[in-house]
Design a protein around this motif. Structure first.
Motif, PDB file in Angstrom:
ATOM      1  N   PHE A   1       0.864  -1.181   0.000  1.00 23.98           N
ATOM      2  CA  PHE A   1       0.000   0.000   0.000  1.00 23.98           C
ATOM      3  C   PHE A   1       0.900   1.230   0.000  1.00 23.98           C
ATOM      4  N   ASP A   2       0.644   2.148  -0.919  1.00 26.71           N
ATOM      5  CA  ASP A   2       1.468   3.348  -1.023  1.00 26.71           C
ATOM      6  C   ASP A   2       0.582   4.576  -0.820  1.00 26.71           C
ATOM      7  N   ILE A   3       0.759   5.247   0.318  1.00 24.72           N
ATOM      8  CA  ILE A   3       0.037   6.492   0.589  1.00 24.72           C
ATOM      9  C   ILE A   3       0.864   7.616  -0.006  1.00 24.72           C
ATOM     10  N   ASP A   4       0.453   8.070  -1.185  1.00 28.15           N
ATOM     11  CA  ASP A   4       1.211   9.042  -1.961  1.00 28.15           C
ATOM     12  C   ASP A   4       0.574  10.422  -1.762  1.00 28.15           C
TER      13      ASP A   4
ATOM     14  N   GLU B   1      -6.019  -4.678  11.245  1.00 35.87           N
ATOM     15  CA  GLU B   1      -6.498  -5.329  12.473  1.00 35.87           C
ATOM     16  C   GLU B   1      -7.834  -6.017  12.237  1.00 35.87           C
ATOM     17  N   HIS B   2      -8.727  -5.340  11.512  1.00 36.35           N
ATOM     18  CA  HIS B   2     -10.042  -5.912  11.233  1.00 36.35           C
ATOM     19  C   HIS B   2      -9.933  -7.185  10.389  1.00 36.35           C
ATOM     20  N   LEU B   3      -9.024  -7.175   9.423  1.00 35.78           N
ATOM     21  CA  LEU B   3      -8.861  -8.326   8.533  1.00 35.78           C
ATOM     22  C   LEU B   3      -7.996  -9.424   9.140  1.00 35.78           C
ATOM     23  N   GLY B   4      -7.343  -9.126  10.255  1.00 35.77           N
ATOM     24  CA  GLY B   4      -6.454 -10.114  10.859  1.00 35.77           C
ATOM     25  C   GLY B   4      -5.188 -10.342  10.064  1.00 35.77           C
ATOM     26  N   VAL B   5      -4.683  -9.275   9.438  1.00 34.17           N
ATOM     27  CA  VAL B   5      -3.512  -9.381   8.571  1.00 34.17           C
ATOM     28  C   VAL B   5      -2.294  -8.795   9.265  1.00 34.17           C
ATOM     29  N   GLU B   6      -1.195  -9.528   9.231  1.00 33.09           N
ATOM     30  CA  GLU B   6       0.078  -9.049   9.772  1.00 33.09           C
ATOM     31  C   GLU B   6       0.708  -8.084   8.772  1.00 33.09           C
ATOM     32  N   ALA B   7       1.054  -6.889   9.216  1.00 35.15           N
ATOM     33  CA  ALA B   7       1.630  -5.864   8.341  1.00 35.15           C
ATOM     34  C   ALA B   7       2.357  -4.848   9.209  1.00 35.15           C
ATOM     35  N   ARG B   8       3.124  -3.957   8.571  1.00 33.43           N
ATOM     36  CA  ARG B   8       3.796  -2.863   9.276  1.00 33.43           C
ATOM     37  C   ARG B   8       3.864  -1.650   8.352  1.00 33.43           C
ATOM     38  N   PRO B   9       3.911  -0.427   8.934  1.00 32.44           N
ATOM     39  CA  PRO B   9       4.089   0.787   8.131  1.00 32.44           C
ATOM     40  C   PRO B   9       5.561   1.129   7.989  1.00 32.44           C
TER      41      PRO B   9
ATOM     42  N   ARG C   1       7.820  12.152   1.823  1.00 26.66           N
ATOM     43  CA  ARG C   1       6.610  12.727   2.401  1.00 26.66           C
ATOM     44  C   ARG C   1       5.565  11.682   2.789  1.00 26.66           C
ATOM     45  N   GLY C   2       5.706  10.466   2.298  1.00 27.88           N
ATOM     46  CA  GLY C   2       4.630   9.506   2.434  1.00 27.88           C
ATOM     47  C   GLY C   2       4.882   8.395   3.438  1.00 27.88           C
ATOM     48  N   ILE C   3       3.936   7.462   3.465  1.00 23.16           N
ATOM     49  CA  ILE C   3       4.006   6.251   4.280  1.00 23.16           C
ATOM     50  C   ILE C   3       3.537   5.092   3.416  1.00 23.16           C
ATOM     51  N   GLN C   4       4.183   3.949   3.579  1.00 21.94           N
ATOM     52  CA  GLN C   4       3.782   2.723   2.898  1.00 21.94           C
ATOM     53  C   GLN C   4       3.405   1.671   3.935  1.00 21.94           C
ATOM     54  N   ILE C   5       2.553   0.744   3.516  1.00 20.03           N
ATOM     55  CA  ILE C   5       2.192  -0.397   4.351  1.00 20.03           C
ATOM     56  C   ILE C   5       2.641  -1.648   3.612  1.00 20.03           C
ATOM     57  N   TRP C   6       3.453  -2.461   4.268  1.00 23.67           N
ATOM     58  CA  TRP C   6       3.964  -3.690   3.658  1.00 23.67           C
ATOM     59  C   TRP C   6       3.291  -4.901   4.304  1.00 23.67           C
ATOM     60  N   VAL C   7       2.771  -5.781   3.455  1.00 23.80           N
ATOM     61  CA  VAL C   7       2.042  -6.970   3.906  1.00 23.80           C
ATOM     62  C   VAL C   7       2.738  -8.210   3.340  1.00 23.80           C
ATOM     63  N   PRO C   8       3.323  -9.067   4.178  1.00 23.71           N
ATOM     64  CA  PRO C   8       3.927 -10.296   3.644  1.00 23.71           C
ATOM     65  C   PRO C   8       2.841 -11.291   3.244  1.00 23.71           C
ATOM     66  N   VAL C   9       3.032 -11.931   2.097  1.00 23.67           N
ATOM     67  CA  VAL C   9       2.032 -12.870   1.596  1.00 23.67           C
ATOM     68  C   VAL C   9       2.702 -14.167   1.163  1.00 23.67           C
TER      69      VAL C   9
ATOM     70  N   VAL D   1      12.274   4.244   6.635  1.00 21.61           N
ATOM     71  CA  VAL D   1      12.452   3.507   7.885  1.00 21.61           C
ATOM     72  C   VAL D   1      11.170   2.768   8.295  1.00 21.61           C
ATOM     73  N   PRO D   2      11.249   1.449   8.543  1.00 12.18           N
ATOM     74  CA  PRO D   2      10.114   0.698   9.063  1.00 12.18           C
ATOM     75  C   PRO D   2       9.734   1.151  10.476  1.00 12.18           C
ATOM     76  N   LEU D   3       8.427   1.042  10.784  1.00 14.52           N
ATOM     77  CA  LEU D   3       7.879   1.478  12.068  1.00 14.52           C
ATOM     78  C   LEU D   3       7.058   0.376  12.702  1.00 14.52           C
ATOM     79  N   GLU D   4       6.892   0.481  14.014  1.00 15.11           N
ATOM     80  CA  GLU D   4       5.823  -0.244  14.688  1.00 15.11           C
ATOM     81  C   GLU D   4       4.535   0.557  14.505  1.00 15.11           C
ATOM     82  N   TRP D   5       3.394  -0.125  14.593  1.00 17.19           N
ATOM     83  CA  TRP D   5       2.118   0.563  14.371  1.00 17.19           C
ATOM     84  C   TRP D   5       1.909   1.721  15.347  1.00 17.19           C
ATOM     85  N   ASP D   6       2.310   1.525  16.612  1.00 16.11           N
ATOM     86  CA  ASP D   6       2.028   2.575  17.585  1.00 16.11           C
ATOM     87  C   ASP D   6       2.882   3.826  17.369  1.00 16.11           C
ATOM     88  N   GLU D   7       3.931   3.726  16.542  1.00 16.70           N
ATOM     89  CA  GLU D   7       4.732   4.913  16.246  1.00 16.70           C
ATOM     90  C   GLU D   7       3.974   5.910  15.366  1.00 16.70           C
TER      91      GLU D   7
END
Length: 528
Positions: free
Chosen positions: A365-368, A390-398, A404-412, A482-488
């Motif tokens: 996911f690319d938040i541009d 969280e709703h989908l039960g998917v493991e991911a990180r931002p 300027r942006g943020i990405q979400i990476w989901v291992p599949v 830089v990868p983040l934890e969700w709470d960051e």
């Protein structure tokens, strides 16, 4: 008939121990393929194989075929091999027949002016033309004894005096040498599976989190610091020819000194053990800035001809003739240092592995942000993605992009096509965007987005990449993605370019790598 012809081949092998194909499966016969495999067994030799009557008729050529018409090569007729063997590249256990490493040295098609090639072989003389990536032109095989033959090249437009196969050591399938395959075989053959499923990637231990790379030693770093403007640097057993070490690549920011090429090389070497799990085993697209980020950069994909032989290469077999054919696959700390010296500031790895390029292991996911989008609005969109995961039960990180942006990476799990991961990401993105339509535009071009953000699901396409974790970005100060934890995402001090190559190592020492929890995770995508 084929079972009879392959009986000797099978008798000589234990398929519970060797990764070689047994020839039990159904393989589409074309009647025209040839392959030459470079095989390091008890002695190094080349195996010439021609597809004929449903098998590969085979000769072992100790010194290898040549395009030099003045040279006669000895060739030894060996047992027929199954058609699956045309693609075999890997290792055979040392205590098995032919134990050693095998690469696909050349391959293509062949034809013969002889009306009946099988009869010509039986009679002892076969004329044939090869149309390969290395070998071309007319060859002749002439029998000189029970199993002894001579292989020669005719004088034609493809003949080349002094041509030596040892000057061309790399596989046309993977770009690797025998030594590289022996050190890390990419695939095994499962003789109990159909041929279409028999090649199983062996990347579990080599390219996932279990693989460990060592950082440079204090002595190696001191040697880098002691070099003048150029010189040779030995890192992890590799010799690197470094140039223009004091050239400024990034202007300074916030009163800091500019960042030189030496600084970037040092950073690549130090970050290598953390960064390589996201690069190793994957083709690389790099964004180069030889004159620094104040001047326009350009994208570079093809491995340059002057690249050292120890750099790992991969050939993209599905590439169009005018597209990139050979990609660099970074797999070592010296490889990252070489890229820095090459002024490759941004590193973008494919989301699929070279061993299975059609099936990505990341959904992105690319938040541009648009020209009017604030970082607070980017954070709103990122937090909505957190809720969706969280709703989908998917493991991911931002991950902040360093710009300027943020990405979400989901291992599949590598079972999905790019079209399938793209469709899934699109559905989630549309659901997120529907909650805050005032922040998001789905227009294709920036000029039509009215300065709004785009949730770009279109990055989920083969050879379309996002910046790798811990790669620098072409901005003053050399900020890092830089990868983040969700709470960051709730940290009031968070900024997309908060960390640079001078500060991110301190962050890793303090909190580790948040993306490390995703390495080796293979998950199925839930319905949306």
């Amino acid at each position: 008939m084929n079972d009879q012809r392959l009986a000797k081949y099978r008798e000589m092998r234990d398929f519970t121990r060797t990764a070689e194909p047994s020839g039990d499966g159904e393989v589409r016969a074309t009647g025209e393929r040839f392959v030459v495999q470079r095989h390091r067994a008890r002695r190094r030799h080349y195996d010439l194989r021609l597809e004929l009557d449903g098998v590969l008729v085979s000769w072992a050529v100790p010194k290898g075929p040549t395009l030099d018409p003045a040279v006669r090569r000895m060739a030894v007729r060996v047992e027929d091999h199954p058609l699956e063997y045309a693609d075999f590249e890997g290792t055979i256990p040392a205590d098995e027949y032919g134990g050693g490493d095998v690469i696909v040295w050349d391959r293509g098609t062949w034809d013969s002016p002889d009306e009946d090639p099988a009869a010509a072989i039986e009679a002892g003389t076969l004329h044939f033309d090869l149309h390969g990536e290395k070998l071309a032109g007319t060859f002749v095989l002439v029998r000189r004894g029970d199993k002894q033959w001579l292989l020669l090249h005719k004088k034609d437009e493809h003949a080349e005096s002094g041509w030596d196969p040892e000057d061309h050591p790399r596989s046309v399938k993977s770009g690797r040498t025998n030594e590289e395959v022996a050190a890390a075989p990419e695939a095994m053959w499962r003789s109990d599976l159909p041929p279409s499923e028999a090649e199983i990637p062996l990347d579990t231990n080599e390219f996932r989190s279990e693989k460990r790379w060592e950082p440079p030693t204090a002595g190696e770093l001191a040697a880098l610091d002691e070099l003048g403007a150029k010189g040779r640097w030995r890192l992890a057993g590799r010799d690197l020819a470094l140039t223009n070490l004091d050239k400024v690549l990034f202007p300074g920011r916030d009163g800091e000194a500019p960042v030189t090429k030496r600084d970037l090389i040092r950073y690549h070497a130090l970050i290598g053990p953390v960064m390589l799990p996201y690069l190793a085993g994957r083709p690389l697209n790099s964004h180069r800035f030889p004159n620094g980020v104040d001047q326009p950069g350009f994208w570079h994909k093809e491995v340059p001809s002057h690249a050292p032989d120890w750099l790992r290469r991969w050939r993209y077999e599905d590439a169009e003739p005018d597209d990139t054919q050979w990609y660099l696959v970074p797999d070592s700390v010296p490889a990252l240092a070489w890229l820095a010296n090459y002024a490759a500031l941004e590193l973008h790895a494919w989301t699929s592995r070279a061993a299975d390029p059609q099936h990505p292991t990341w959904a992105l996911f690319d938040i541009d942000p648009g020209s009017r989008t604030t970082f607070d609005e980017v954070l709103v969109l990122a937090r909505l993605h957190r809720t969706a995961m969280e709703h989908l039960g998917v493991e991911a990180r931002p991950k902040v992009t360093g710009q300027r942006g943020i990405q979400i990476w989901v291992p599949v799990e590598p079972r999905y096509t790019y079209a399938e991961t793209r469709a899934w990401v699109e559905k989630v993105s549309k659901a997120v965007g529907g909650i805050v339509p005032e922040l998001v535009s789905w227009a294709w071009t920036k000029q039509d987005r009215r300065g709004l953000a785009r949730l770009d699901y279109t990055q989920n396409v083969i050879n379309k990449t996002l910046v790798a974790p811990y790669s620098a970005r072409p901005r003053p100060g050399a900020p890092v993605s830089v990868p983040l934890e969700w709470d960051e995402l709730d940290d009031p001090d968070l900024a997309p370019d908060r960390w640079t190559i001078r500060t991110v190592l301190d962050r890793i020492a303090a909190v580790g790598d948040p993306f490390s929890a995703l390495l080796g995770v293979e998950q199925r995508l839930p319905p949306v």
